[in-house]
Design an enzyme around this catalytic site. Structure first.
Site, mmCIF file in Angstrom:
data_model
loop_
_atom_site.group_PDB
_atom_site.id
_atom_site.type_symbol
_atom_site.label_atom_id
_atom_site.label_comp_id
_atom_site.label_asym_id
_atom_site.label_seq_id
_atom_site.Cartn_x
_atom_site.Cartn_y
_atom_site.Cartn_z
ATOM 1 N N ASP A 48 1.080 -1.117 -0.088
ATOM 2 C CA ASP A 48 0.020 -0.054 0.106
ATOM 3 C C ASP A 48 0.754 1.330 -0.041
ATOM 4 O O ASP A 48 1.776 1.126 0.892
ATOM 5 C CB ASP A 48 -0.908 -0.110 1.331
ATOM 6 C CG ASP A 48 -1.993 1.331 1.341
ATOM 7 O OD1 ASP A 48 -2.602 1.174 0.624
ATOM 8 O OD2 ASP A 48 -1.296 2.506 1.876
ATOM 9 N N TYR A 53 2.780 10.379 -0.426
ATOM 10 C CA TYR A 53 3.710 10.002 0.309
ATOM 11 C C TYR A 53 5.221 10.194 -0.025
ATOM 12 O O TYR A 53 5.581 10.297 -1.261
ATOM 13 C CB TYR A 53 3.586 8.421 0.773
ATOM 14 C CG TYR A 53 2.361 8.177 1.235
ATOM 15 C CD1 TYR A 53 1.487 8.908 2.113
ATOM 16 C CD2 TYR A 53 2.141 6.673 1.250
ATOM 17 C CE1 TYR A 53 0.395 8.348 2.465
ATOM 18 C CE2 TYR A 53 0.853 6.161 1.833
ATOM 19 C CZ TYR A 53 0.106 7.108 2.441
ATOM 20 O OH TYR A 53 -0.982 6.618 3.224
#
Length: 335
Positions: A48, A53
């Site tokens: 994931d 990010y």
């Protein structure tokens, strides 16, 4: 590692998922590779990440570091994993996203999230696919539920991406139950691909009375997911940043406990410590084991170790067997 059907898709994934949020940031590439190798060697398949990010970790970042690292790692082994990423949560760029001391202005970030408009998601996914070095992802989440964009626009765009072969399944994250029902009804009405997974914060402790977060599973949402088994619960922050193993943090009120602290949490922590002692393990591992035993609804815990040692410390949870009496005591605990 055991495998579990994702919702009612017929697709099976590892019963434990690995989050790559810190990879390429706090977790450097050599350690990230060791974590990924260990997870796959243990039978893990479910990875994931997200396009955002980890933008907040470095002034000037636009995110994508995690996806880029995974793209390098997955060359030649893409078919060994079930790959999930997310879009909609990357804020509009501004140098003001970082305060003078380097901390993050999360209020500004939340006001300027990209959102889930059709063009926004299509462009975000293309960027993710480029960084990941693949022509499709297995699961694509709307990362932050966007109340400002018509659901019809978002769902039609996701359906188009499924039809184009760029995603296998849509998912949703940080979302209220009433929105999940609205999504379900619109997909049924229009024949659009419906979400098969919902990623929410979920742990052994229960949210305290008055908690207003759309991101945490409460009693109502748990019941809804139990009644709608086509939506798989993927639980992020399952060990609440590791506070179950940290009595000092529990006493001083660590921020990870803000939505849980109170008499109910204290009572559940006491029983958790008892059961952890009985099975000869740590509270963190025992929480993961409890989540892995859940069936109403079933839960896929999503762990995000920052170091190889943290992963090594959590993997033994896969071997913990809680008996019916221990599960009943853990379930019944509370103020």
């Amino acid at each position: 590692m055991e495998m579990i059907e994702l919702g009612q898709t017929g697709t099976h994934v590892s019963k434990l998922a690995l989050g790559a949020m810190q990879m390429g940031g706090a977790t450097g590439e050599p350690d990230a590779i060791r974590i990924l190798d260990s997870f796959l060697d243990a039978g893990g398949t479910f990875l994931d990440t997200a396009d955002c990010y980890e933008w907040w970790a470095r002034r000037g970042s636009r995110g994508g570091e995690s996806e880029e690292l995974l793209g390098r790692y997955l060359k030649g082994r893409r078919d060994q994993v079930f790959l999930a990423t997310k879009g909609s949560a990357l804020p509009a760029y501004s140098d003001k996203l970082w305060n003078a001391d380097g901390s993050t202005d999360w209020e500004l970030a939340r006001r300027t999230f990209a959102g889930a408009g059709g063009d926004t998601l299509r462009q975000a996914l293309d960027g993710s696919l480029r960084r990941l070095g693949t022509d499709h992802v297995d699961l694509y989440y709307v990362h932050v539920d966007d109340l400002g964009t018509p659901l019809e626009e978002t769902l039609e765009a996701l359906d188009g991406l499924v039809r184009a072969g760029k995603i296998r399944y849509p998912g949703w994250s940080n979302v209220r139950t009433w929105r999940l029902e609205a999504i379900r009804q619109l997909c049924d009405r229009h024949g659009w691909a419906a979400p098969v997974a919902v990623q929410q914060q979920h742990s052994y402790l229960r949210p305290k009375v008055g908690n207003a977060s759309a991101s945490i599973v409460g009693a109502e949402q748990s019941e809804y997911l139990d009644q709608h088994r086509d939506l798989q619960l993927v639980a992020y922050s399952p060990i609440l940043k590791g506070v179950y193993d940290d009595p000092a943090a529990q006493r001083t009120g660590a921020w990870a406990l803000e939505n849980y602290a109170g008499p109910d949490a204290d009572a559940r922590l006491a029983v958790l410590r008892e059961v952890a002692g009985e099975v000869g393990s740590t509270p963190n591992r025992t929480v993961l084991a409890w989540l892995l035993h859940q069936t109403a609804p079933s839960v896929i815990p999503l762990i995000g170790p920052r170091t190889p040692g943290q992963l090594d410390d959590l993997l033994p949870a896969l071997d913990i067997k809680l008996d019916a009496g221990q599960l009943a005591r853990l379930d019944a605990a509370g103020a």
